[in-house]
Design a protein around this motif. Sequence first.
Motif, PDB file in Angstrom:
ATOM      1  N   SER A  73       0.388   4.535  -3.119  1.00 59.27           N
ATOM      2  CA  SER A  73      -0.026   5.927  -2.906  1.00 59.27           C
ATOM      3  C   SER A  73       0.529   6.451  -1.602  1.00 59.27           C
ATOM      4  CB  SER A  73      -1.548   6.026  -2.911  1.00 59.27           C
ATOM      5  OG  SER A  73      -2.098   5.289  -1.831  1.00 59.27           O
ATOM      6  N   ARG A  74       0.900   7.696  -1.662  1.00 56.78           N
ATOM      7  CA  ARG A  74       1.403   8.348  -0.460  1.00 56.78           C
ATOM      8  C   ARG A  74       0.415   9.444  -0.027  1.00 56.78           C
ATOM      9  NH1 ARG A  74       6.728   7.288   0.636  1.00 56.78           N
ATOM     10  NH2 ARG A  74       7.870   6.158  -0.969  1.00 56.78           N
ATOM     11  N   VAL A  75      -0.053   9.446   1.163  1.00 57.21           N
ATOM     12  CA  VAL A  75      -0.982  10.440   1.695  1.00 57.21           C
ATOM     13  C   VAL A  75      -0.201  11.696   2.045  1.00 57.21           C
ATOM     14  CG1 VAL A  75      -2.660  10.943   3.499  1.00 57.21           C
ATOM     15  CG2 VAL A  75      -2.461   8.624   2.561  1.00 57.21           C
ATOM     16  N   PRO A  76      -0.661  12.927   1.470  1.00 54.73           N
ATOM     17  CA  PRO A  76       0.062  14.162   1.802  1.00 54.73           C
ATOM     18  C   PRO A  76      -0.088  14.483   3.281  1.00 54.73           C
ATOM     19  CG  PRO A  76      -1.977  14.673   0.672  1.00 54.73           C
ATOM     20  CD  PRO A  76      -1.815  13.177   0.614  1.00 54.73           C
ATOM     21  N   PRO A  77       0.847  15.162   3.776  1.00 54.14           N
ATOM     22  CA  PRO A  77       0.750  15.523   5.195  1.00 54.14           C
ATOM     23  C   PRO A  77      -0.417  16.459   5.436  1.00 54.14           C
ATOM     24  CG  PRO A  77       2.553  16.704   4.164  1.00 54.14           C
ATOM     25  CD  PRO A  77       2.061  15.721   3.157  1.00 54.14           C
ATOM     26  N   PRO A  78      -1.072  16.401   6.538  1.00 57.68           N
ATOM     27  CA  PRO A  78      -2.219  17.293   6.811  1.00 57.68           C
ATOM     28  C   PRO A  78      -1.797  18.763   6.860  1.00 57.68           C
ATOM     29  CG  PRO A  78      -1.534  16.145   8.792  1.00 57.68           C
ATOM     30  CD  PRO A  78      -0.752  15.519   7.672  1.00 57.68           C
ATOM     31  N   GLU A  79      -2.778  19.681   6.353  1.00 56.81           N
ATOM     32  CA  GLU A  79      -2.499  21.119   6.351  1.00 56.81           C
ATOM     33  C   GLU A  79      -2.501  21.645   7.774  1.00 56.81           C
ATOM     34  OE1 GLU A  79      -3.985  23.408   2.508  1.00 56.81           O
ATOM     35  OE2 GLU A  79      -5.640  22.421   3.542  1.00 56.81           O
ATOM     36  N   GLN A 108       0.823  -1.214   0.000  1.00 56.44           N
ATOM     37  CA  GLN A 108       0.000   0.000   0.000  1.00 56.44           C
ATOM     38  C   GLN A 108       0.860   1.268   0.000  1.00 56.44           C
ATOM     39  OE1 GLN A 108      -2.611  -0.354   3.330  1.00 56.44           O
ATOM     40  NE2 GLN A 108      -4.183  -1.451   2.150  1.00 56.44           N
ATOM     41  N   THR A 109       1.996   1.168   0.750  1.00 50.90           N
ATOM     42  CA  THR A 109       2.859   2.362   0.800  1.00 50.90           C
ATOM     43  C   THR A 109       3.483   2.647  -0.551  1.00 50.90           C
ATOM     44  OG1 THR A 109       3.338   1.834   3.101  1.00 50.90           O
ATOM     45  CG2 THR A 109       4.822   3.374   2.010  1.00 50.90           C
TER      46      THR A 109
END
Length: 565
Positions: free
Chosen positions: A23-29, A19-20
């Motif tokens: 896709s990589r999840v952007p860091p939260p704003e 899974q890594t």
Amino acid sequence: MTTKTGDQESPLASQVDPQTSVSRVPPPETPAAVQTRFRVIAAFWAVIIFLGFPIWWKTTSIYRASLPLEEMVHWADGKTCRPVFPLEIHLSTPSLPYIEAQHLLRTTQHTLDDLNEFAAHHLRLKLANDTTGDHTGQDSSEHVNYAARETPDTALTVRLLPQEGLASPRSELHAATTQLDVFYPPSQIPVSSSSNSPLSTFIAAELQQLYGEEKATIAHILSGDTARLASTSPQLAEDISRRLRRSMKYAETYHLSFSLFTPGAEPSSWDIEAAVNEYVSPLLQALSPISNFTVDTQVQLYANFAPTAPKPEYDESEAVWTLKKEGLSAFVNAAEWPLNPSIGTGPTINFILYVPDPSQSPLVVKENSASSWIVPQWGGVFLLNPPLSNDEQGSRSNPAHLSLGSLGPAFMTFSHQLLTLLGTPSTPASLPLRLQTSIRIRAATLLLSASSTMGSLARLTESLPSIPIPATVATSVSTTLSHLTATCSHLREGRFGAALASARVAETEAERSFFEKSMVGQVYFPDEHKVAVYLPLLGPIGVPLVVGLLRELKRIAAKRKAKAS
């Protein structure tokens, strides 16, 4: 730890999370970044709403001055003013006692009222020496000013003169004044017990006949038809329609152009100044209450007929050269003759004095042997056939100079043609009475024309909401309506000279307001053109701003929903 080259799998690769790698999840704003983005979008929209939109609205909005549309339409529909023409006629009875004169006036007025079939035009009799009216407490100067301002115009003075030996009354109209003399047998004075008399009937019939053409003309102007007047014959109705078709449109100033044309080198001069002073200037002075006039003259040598114009034909039986009536419309060679169509602001009335070539003299119209004719709404033509002289070679030639005597018939004809082109009635025989009639006719024409223009402007304003209405138009409309009201009031009180003056101002202001240049341009720039201009400019800017705004609204809504849950 082992590795494998080529197609062999590496033990390290097998240990990575699938899974890594996908896709990589952007860091939260951070809250600061969210707040910054919100402030940027809010600033853009604040500039648009509070600065951009007002500036755009101010710079692109169309100014439309307020107009009294309902009042303008009422004038056009004839609901505000119904023109009336009360003519004040003075009855001079130097040989009658006051009581008998009053009774004669009442019986004649009663007969006139019975004969009148057109309520808008009526005759009011008044004794010439009747000075009824209380002006006590006013000095003489105030009385004069009041009389000059309020006294109705005197249309006619009827002077009753007894004459022995007459079997029945007879009348005599002065051609140069507004006076009608009525000679009557002394026995025909109505007694106080009678309600009518032959003298009253005769005076009433004479007055009705005197103003018959004026009444029919005004009825034609107001209603477009004279058939409902039983006293108007079909011939008179046709003459009135023909005269109105031939006459020029009313103008405050006319330019009269007198031109001498000849196909040869002679005549090359004429006593034009003396002719104008003797035959034209007195008439222009009499017409000055109606319009102003300017005069210019010219001489044109070697002025030939147009190539397409019918050539004169020789009539052996009459020994004259003739022009056919159907070819008169092509007589004026407008392409080569220097005729100015308009000088200044007013229309030009052309008068052409044509001296034919000696080889085609005398020249007349074939059908009626006339030497003159009128070109409707343009001017008049006169064919002058001067006495020819023989030169040294024995050939005939025109005189080199036209004297005042030889110009007399032509300029008398021009004077008559001018009256016709200005719409002056052909009756009665008194020229001052005909000019007074022209004043009343012109006042009625201008009143209806200005009222119709106001209605057209009101309908135009309502049907085209995108056109601007500048303040000058509102001012002209206000001036027009006030002068229309004054015109109607003057007509009702019998002050026709003042009515014409007010009607002239109303017509001028009405035309100025309707043909305002700044109103016309906007008609050719409809709203569809505005959309076509704005979309290419605002599309690339508006789409990102709208999308950003929608995202912020969606985020705020989601945040509130999360807090609520």
